[in-house]
Design an enzyme around this catalytic site. Structure first.
Site, PDB file in Angstrom:
ATOM      1  N   ASP A   1       0.847  -1.195   0.000  1.00 38.35           N
ATOM      2  CA  ASP A   1       0.000   0.000   0.000  1.00 38.35           C
ATOM      3  C   ASP A   1       0.886   1.249   0.000  1.00 38.35           C
ATOM      4  OD1 ASP A   1      -3.218   0.502   1.028  1.00 38.35           O
ATOM      5  OD2 ASP A   1      -1.824   2.192   1.108  1.00 38.35           O
TER       6      ASP A   1
ATOM      7  N   HIS B   1     -12.130  -7.193 -12.399  1.00 38.65           N
ATOM      8  CA  HIS B   1     -12.710  -5.993 -11.780  1.00 38.65           C
ATOM      9  C   HIS B   1     -14.090  -6.310 -11.196  1.00 38.65           C
ATOM     10  CE1 HIS B   1     -13.407  -1.649 -11.138  1.00 38.65           C
ATOM     11  NE2 HIS B   1     -14.672  -2.040 -11.279  1.00 38.65           N
TER      12      HIS B   1
ATOM     13  N   ASN C   1     -12.841  -3.233   3.101  1.00 38.66           N
ATOM     14  CA  ASN C   1     -13.755  -2.111   3.303  1.00 38.66           C
ATOM     15  C   ASN C   1     -14.758  -2.137   2.159  1.00 38.66           C
ATOM     16  OD1 ASN C   1     -12.314  -1.127   5.565  1.00 38.66           O
ATOM     17  ND2 ASN C   1     -10.865  -0.071   4.231  1.00 38.66           N
TER      18      ASN C   1
ATOM     19  N   GLY D   1     -15.156   3.209   4.586  1.00 36.49           N
ATOM     20  CA  GLY D   1     -13.892   3.848   4.207  1.00 36.49           C
ATOM     21  C   GLY D   1     -13.338   3.384   2.876  1.00 36.49           C
TER      22      GLY D   1
ATOM     23  N   THR E   1     -12.223   3.560  -0.668  1.00 34.25           N
ATOM     24  CA  THR E   1     -11.902   4.690  -1.543  1.00 34.25           C
ATOM     25  C   THR E   1     -11.592   4.243  -2.966  1.00 34.25           C
ATOM     26  OG1 THR E   1      -9.576   4.601  -0.860  1.00 34.25           O
ATOM     27  CG2 THR E   1     -11.015   6.140   0.334  1.00 34.25           C
TER      28      THR E   1
ATOM     29  N   HIS F   1     -10.680  -5.260  -2.931  1.00 32.54           N
ATOM     30  CA  HIS F   1      -9.315  -5.557  -2.471  1.00 32.54           C
ATOM     31  C   HIS F   1      -9.348  -5.853  -0.979  1.00 32.54           C
ATOM     32  CE1 HIS F   1     -10.023  -1.227  -2.091  1.00 32.54           C
ATOM     33  NE2 HIS F   1      -9.295  -1.285  -0.983  1.00 32.54           N
TER      34      HIS F   1
ATOM     35  N   HIS G   1      -6.943  -5.719   2.526  1.00 34.09           N
ATOM     36  CA  HIS G   1      -5.741  -5.193   3.162  1.00 34.09           C
ATOM     37  C   HIS G   1      -5.180  -6.280   4.070  1.00 34.09           C
ATOM     38  CE1 HIS G   1      -6.798  -0.805   2.444  1.00 34.09           C
ATOM     39  NE2 HIS G   1      -7.992  -1.358   2.322  1.00 34.09           N
TER      40      HIS G   1
HETATM   41  P1  5GP Z   1      -9.720   1.417   0.623  1.00 36.22           P
HETATM   42  O1  5GP Z   1      -9.736   2.755   1.341  1.00 36.22           O
HETATM   43  O2  5GP Z   1     -10.510   1.499  -0.664  1.00 36.22           O
HETATM   44  O3  5GP Z   1     -10.117   0.250   1.472  1.00 36.22           O
HETATM   45  O4  5GP Z   1      -8.208   1.147   0.264  1.00 36.22           O
HETATM   46  C1  5GP Z   1      -7.558   1.709  -0.832  1.00 36.22           C
HETATM   47  C2  5GP Z   1      -6.087   1.635  -0.531  1.00 36.22           C
HETATM   48  O5  5GP Z   1      -5.372   1.817  -1.746  1.00 36.22           O
HETATM   49  C3  5GP Z   1      -5.600   2.731   0.431  1.00 36.22           C
HETATM   50  O6  5GP Z   1      -5.028   2.130   1.585  1.00 36.22           O
HETATM   51  C4  5GP Z   1      -4.586   3.510  -0.394  1.00 36.22           C
HETATM   52  O7  5GP Z   1      -3.478   3.936   0.371  1.00 36.22           O
HETATM   53  C5  5GP Z   1      -4.201   2.526  -1.483  1.00 36.22           C
HETATM   54  N1  5GP Z   1      -3.808   3.137  -2.745  1.00 36.22           N
HETATM   55  C6  5GP Z   1      -4.518   4.068  -3.449  1.00 36.22           C
HETATM   56  N2  5GP Z   1      -3.865   4.383  -4.579  1.00 36.22           N
HETATM   57  C7  5GP Z   1      -2.726   3.631  -4.597  1.00 36.22           C
HETATM   58  C8  5GP Z   1      -1.642   3.534  -5.529  1.00 36.22           C
HETATM   59  O8  5GP Z   1      -1.573   4.195  -6.575  1.00 36.22           O
HETATM   60  N3  5GP Z   1      -0.647   2.650  -5.215  1.00 36.22           N
HETATM   61  C9  5GP Z   1      -0.688   1.897  -4.079  1.00 36.22           C
HETATM   62  N4  5GP Z   1       0.355   1.063  -3.862  1.00 36.22           N
HETATM   63  N5  5GP Z   1      -1.686   1.971  -3.183  1.00 36.22           N
HETATM   64  C10 5GP Z   1      -2.705   2.839  -3.441  1.00 36.22           C
HETATM   65 ZN    ZN Z   2     -10.604  -2.262 -11.561  1.00 33.28          ZN
END
Ligand code: 5GP
Ligand code: ZN
Length: 114
Positions: free
Chosen positions: A31, A47, A87, A93, A95, A100, A102
């Protein structure tokens, strides 16, 4: 899918600093904004925008991701434990709307989560 950052990462259009694992079904990478000493995103190549959009067709893939997570956790030496987080939706949360998980480890986590 067009305009999806994780689809672009999977396609190699956006570079990631550290790829952790890749096979025909999943892509895992560190991340960009780590919340723990180990913070890896495990992303299916297909996707799917969020867990609510998954269906019975994706049963095997979702199980596959969890087993990939446990393999990666072993490789990273997370014997003491780790957290696998999905998430789903804005209130949780989410985004990036490409499903995906974590994989977080390397520190002790509180419960309940924030
Ligand atoms: P969410 O908030 O959707 O559960 O997690 C999205 C995650 O993607 C966040 O923890 C954010 O830091 C990570 N993320 C977003 N854009 C990028 C990117 O361009 N590269 C990487 N390695 N992580 C990303
Ligand atoms: Zn996608």
């Amino acid at each position: 899918m067009k305009d999806c950052i994780f689809c672009k990462i999977i396609a190699g259009e956006i570079p990631v600093k550290t790829k952790v694992f890749e096979d025909d079904k999943v892509f895992a990478f560190e991340d960009i904004n780590p919340q723990a000493p180990v913070h890896i995103l495990i992303v299916p190549k297909k996707h799917i925008s969020c867990l609510n959009e998954a269906s019975n067709e994706n049963l095997e893939l979702l199980g596959y991701i969890q087993l990939a997570a446990s393999q990666i956790a072993k490789q990273k030496g997370l014997e003491g434990g780790y957290r696998l987080v999905n998430n789903c939706g804005a209130d949780a949360g989410q985004t990036v709307f490409h499903i995906h998980y974590h994989l977080l480890g390397g520190r002790v986590f509180a419960w309940p989560p924030g």
